[in-house]
Design a protein around this motif. Structure first.
Motif, PDB file in Angstrom:
ATOM      1  N   LEU A  75      13.450 -21.473 -36.108  1.00 47.02           N
ATOM      2  CA  LEU A  75      12.664 -22.048 -35.020  1.00 47.02           C
ATOM      3  C   LEU A  75      11.177 -22.017 -35.381  1.00 47.02           C
ATOM      4  O   LEU A  75      10.488 -23.013 -35.268  1.00 47.02           O
ATOM      5  CB  LEU A  75      12.922 -21.306 -33.709  1.00 47.02           C
ATOM      6  CG  LEU A  75      14.346 -21.427 -33.168  1.00 47.02           C
ATOM      7  CD1 LEU A  75      14.547 -20.524 -31.957  1.00 47.02           C
ATOM      8  CD2 LEU A  75      14.648 -22.876 -32.808  1.00 47.02           C
ATOM      9  N   ASN A  76      10.710 -20.831 -35.787  1.00 51.30           N
ATOM     10  CA  ASN A  76       9.329 -20.732 -36.265  1.00 51.30           C
ATOM     11  C   ASN A  76       9.061 -19.400 -36.944  1.00 51.30           C
ATOM     12  O   ASN A  76       9.750 -18.420 -36.708  1.00 51.30           O
ATOM     13  CB  ASN A  76       8.321 -20.969 -35.133  1.00 51.30           C
ATOM     14  CG  ASN A  76       8.385 -19.933 -34.034  1.00 51.30           C
ATOM     15  OD1 ASN A  76       9.371 -19.218 -33.905  1.00 51.30           O
ATOM     16  ND2 ASN A  76       7.353 -19.853 -33.229  1.00 51.30           N
ATOM     17  N   VAL A  77       8.074 -19.420 -37.819  1.00 46.81           N
ATOM     18  CA  VAL A  77       7.566 -18.199 -38.433  1.00 46.81           C
ATOM     19  C   VAL A  77       6.423 -17.746 -37.545  1.00 46.81           C
ATOM     20  O   VAL A  77       5.463 -18.491 -37.328  1.00 46.81           O
ATOM     21  CB  VAL A  77       7.100 -18.441 -39.882  1.00 46.81           C
ATOM     22  CG1 VAL A  77       6.373 -17.223 -40.423  1.00 46.81           C
ATOM     23  CG2 VAL A  77       8.283 -18.792 -40.770  1.00 46.81           C
ATOM     24  N   LEU A  78       6.525 -16.544 -37.018  1.00 50.38           N
ATOM     25  CA  LEU A  78       5.517 -16.040 -36.093  1.00 50.38           C
ATOM     26  C   LEU A  78       4.261 -15.581 -36.817  1.00 50.38           C
ATOM     27  O   LEU A  78       3.151 -15.894 -36.407  1.00 50.38           O
ATOM     28  CB  LEU A  78       6.094 -14.894 -35.263  1.00 50.38           C
ATOM     29  CG  LEU A  78       7.328 -15.262 -34.439  1.00 50.38           C
ATOM     30  CD1 LEU A  78       7.952 -14.022 -33.836  1.00 50.38           C
ATOM     31  CD2 LEU A  78       6.955 -16.263 -33.370  1.00 50.38           C
ATOM     32  N   SER A  79       4.451 -14.819 -37.892  1.00 52.80           N
ATOM     33  CA  SER A  79       3.300 -14.319 -38.646  1.00 52.80           C
ATOM     34  C   SER A  79       3.716 -13.906 -40.046  1.00 52.80           C
ATOM     35  O   SER A  79       4.894 -13.690 -40.329  1.00 52.80           O
ATOM     36  CB  SER A  79       2.649 -13.139 -37.918  1.00 52.80           C
ATOM     37  OG  SER A  79       3.547 -12.049 -37.836  1.00 52.80           O
ATOM     38  N   VAL A  80       2.724 -13.806 -40.900  1.00 55.27           N
ATOM     39  CA  VAL A  80       2.896 -13.320 -42.270  1.00 55.27           C
ATOM     40  C   VAL A  80       1.973 -12.116 -42.388  1.00 55.27           C
ATOM     41  O   VAL A  80       0.815 -12.174 -41.972  1.00 55.27           O
ATOM     42  CB  VAL A  80       2.515 -14.419 -43.290  1.00 55.27           C
ATOM     43  CG1 VAL A  80       2.584 -13.890 -44.705  1.00 55.27           C
ATOM     44  CG2 VAL A  80       3.427 -15.626 -43.124  1.00 55.27           C
ATOM     45  N   PHE A  81       2.484 -11.010 -42.944  1.00 53.05           N
ATOM     46  CA  PHE A  81       1.715  -9.768 -42.931  1.00 53.05           C
ATOM     47  C   PHE A  81       2.084  -8.890 -44.122  1.00 53.05           C
ATOM     48  O   PHE A  81       3.067  -9.153 -44.825  1.00 53.05           O
ATOM     49  CB  PHE A  81       1.954  -9.018 -41.615  1.00 53.05           C
ATOM     50  CG  PHE A  81       3.409  -8.826 -41.275  1.00 53.05           C
ATOM     51  CD1 PHE A  81       4.091  -7.706 -41.676  1.00 53.05           C
ATOM     52  CD2 PHE A  81       4.102  -9.805 -40.566  1.00 53.05           C
ATOM     53  CE1 PHE A  81       5.431  -7.530 -41.379  1.00 53.05           C
ATOM     54  CE2 PHE A  81       5.435  -9.648 -40.243  1.00 53.05           C
ATOM     55  CZ  PHE A  81       6.097  -8.503 -40.656  1.00 53.05           C
TER      56      PHE A  81
END
Length: 100
Positions: A75-81
């Motif tokens: 659905l979506n990538v929320l964040s990259v960390f």
């Protein structure tokens, strides 16, 4: 033939670097995402260790390919960390914590 190493620290670092798996010298990068599966509708939140890039665009491609093998749709990538923000996400992701 006698070989003399003039810079033993450099030699040790080079040997250690060669012994590591590919990408181990790069900073660890993770992404959290949401996915779904239809029929019946199922949703999940997950965390994945990235191998191909540490930005949202490459994370979307990598995550979609990995979870797609099991029939999930990204659905979506929320964040990259990085590793510093990894703690606290395990409880939320449950069985999908570093699964893919």
């Amino acid at each position: 033939m006698k070989i003399r190493i003039r810079y033993p620290i450099c030699a040790a670092l080079c040997a250690a670097a060669l012994a590591l798996p590919n990408g181990a010298l790069a900073a660890e990068c993770y992404a959290d995402y949401k996915a779904k599966k239809d029929g019946p509708l199922r949703l999940h939140y997950g965390v994945v260790a990235l191998q191909q890039g540490c930005d949202k665009a490459s994370a979307q491609q990598e995550v979609a390919a990995r979870i797609g093998r099991d029939g999930w749709t990204l659905l979506n990538v929320l964040s990259v960390f990085d590793t510093s923000k990894l703690s606290g996400k395990k409880d939320s992701a449950g069985q999908f914590y570093l699964r893919y």
